[in-house]
Design an enzyme around this catalytic site. Structure first.
Site, PDB file in Angstrom:
ATOM      1  N   HIS A  70       0.848  -1.201   0.000  1.00  0.00           N
ATOM      2  CA  HIS A  70       0.000   0.000   0.000  1.00  0.00           C
ATOM      3  C   HIS A  70       0.878   1.243   0.000  1.00  0.00           C
ATOM      4  CE1 HIS A  70       1.256  -0.418   4.172  1.00  0.00           C
ATOM      5  NE2 HIS A  70       1.179   0.903   4.191  1.00  0.00           N
ATOM      6  N   THR A  72       0.787   4.622   2.041  1.00  0.00           N
ATOM      7  CA  THR A  72       0.137   5.311   3.159  1.00  0.00           C
ATOM      8  C   THR A  72      -0.158   6.763   2.791  1.00  0.00           C
ATOM      9  OG1 THR A  72       1.408   3.967   4.720  1.00  0.00           O
ATOM     10  CG2 THR A  72       0.370   5.950   5.601  1.00  0.00           C
ATOM     11  N   HIS A 150       5.188   6.600  -1.082  1.00  0.00           N
ATOM     12  CA  HIS A 150       5.976   5.405  -1.371  1.00  0.00           C
ATOM     13  C   HIS A 150       5.163   4.153  -1.091  1.00  0.00           C
ATOM     14  CE1 HIS A 150       6.005   5.683   2.964  1.00  0.00           C
ATOM     15  NE2 HIS A 150       6.211   4.367   2.950  1.00  0.00           N
ATOM     16  N   THR A 152       6.197   0.610   0.713  1.00  0.00           N
ATOM     17  CA  THR A 152       7.249  -0.189   1.356  1.00  0.00           C
ATOM     18  C   THR A 152       7.216  -1.596   0.770  1.00  0.00           C
ATOM     19  OG1 THR A 152       7.104   1.056   3.412  1.00  0.00           O
ATOM     20  CG2 THR A 152       8.076  -1.147   3.556  1.00  0.00           C
TER      21      THR A 152
END
Ligand code: ACK
Length: 222
Positions: A70, A72, A150, A152
């Site tokens: 995902h 965030t 971003h 992760t």
């Protein structure tokens, strides 16, 4: 009956569709494999925390990977984070909730701590991007809104996921002050693009073609 307060999630964000999530995991493996085999990378192992000539398997180095890939948008910690209530109540957030979005990935990066994908948010996506996301980490730098966006992909054993966005901001900051880092090679296939090195074991792959992934904007309550 009494009205219950609305529940706030652990975080709001864009959640990748299953197929695209699988594809991005594969892409990430390919990136780490090719990066690890790069001569320029092998020559700079100490900056990555390993001894010269030591055998390093980057896939093992990044021991943890998030269960759900995902991007965030806003970390709320179920409402404990100041400003999360205000965030959740914005019209833009309500409107975006459970809608589909395409995320554009322009680069992949790896540091001794994290591996991640840089997301270029569209104007539409920036409507639900918190005003203080970058300032929170780098209060003295005027980094463009959305710089922290971003996905992760993995972290080293003792590292928390929140570090990935912090590492990305470090890249953005370095790229602002110097030019683009040292160009040290090219990768091919799924992850075609130029590899640049920014010191301190910080590697970035600028993709020659952006990767697009489908996602849903929503809240994570787990
Ligand atoms: O990889 P991420 O963006 O980093 O996704 C996870 C998600 O929230 C659930 O833990 C991110 N996260 C954790 N703590 C924070 C924080 N203080 N500020 C911003 N994002 C955070 C983490």
């Amino acid at each position: 009956p009494t009205l219950e307060k609305e529940l706030l999630p652990l975080y709001f964000g864009w959640f990748l569709a299953k197929r695209d999530e699988d594809f991005l995991r594969k892409t990430s493996h390919d990136f780490l494999e090719q990066l690890g085999n790069l001569k320029a990378f092998k020559k700079r192992l100490p900056a990555f925390g390993y001894e010269d000539k030591q055998k390093l398997d980057l896939l093992k180095h990044f021991a943890k990977s998030p269960n759900i890939l995902h991007c965030t948008a806003k970390f709320c910690d179920y409402g404990k984070v100041l400003g999360s209530e205000e965030y959740a109540q914005q019209e833009a957030v309500k409107k975006a909730y459970s809608r589909g979005y395409t995320l554009h990935i322009s680069a992949l990066f790896a540091t001794p701590r994290t591996v991640g994908a840089q997301v270029d948010l569209t104007a539409d996506q920036l409507l639900v991007w918190p005003l203080d996301a970058e300032k929170e980490v780098m209060p003295r730098d005027n980094l463009p809104r959305g710089s922290r966006a971003h996905i992760t992909l993995g972290t080293a054993a003792e590292v928390q996921d929140v570090q990935t966005g912090i590492d990305l901001l470090e890249f953005v900051k370095l790229q602002q002050s110097r030019s683009d880092g040292e160009n040290l090679g090219e990768l091919t296939g799924l992850v075609a693009g130029k590899v640049s090195y920014c010191d301190n074991g910080m590697w970035m792959l600028n993709l020659s073609r952006k990767i697009e992934v489908k996602s849903i904007y929503s809240g994570y309550y787990g």
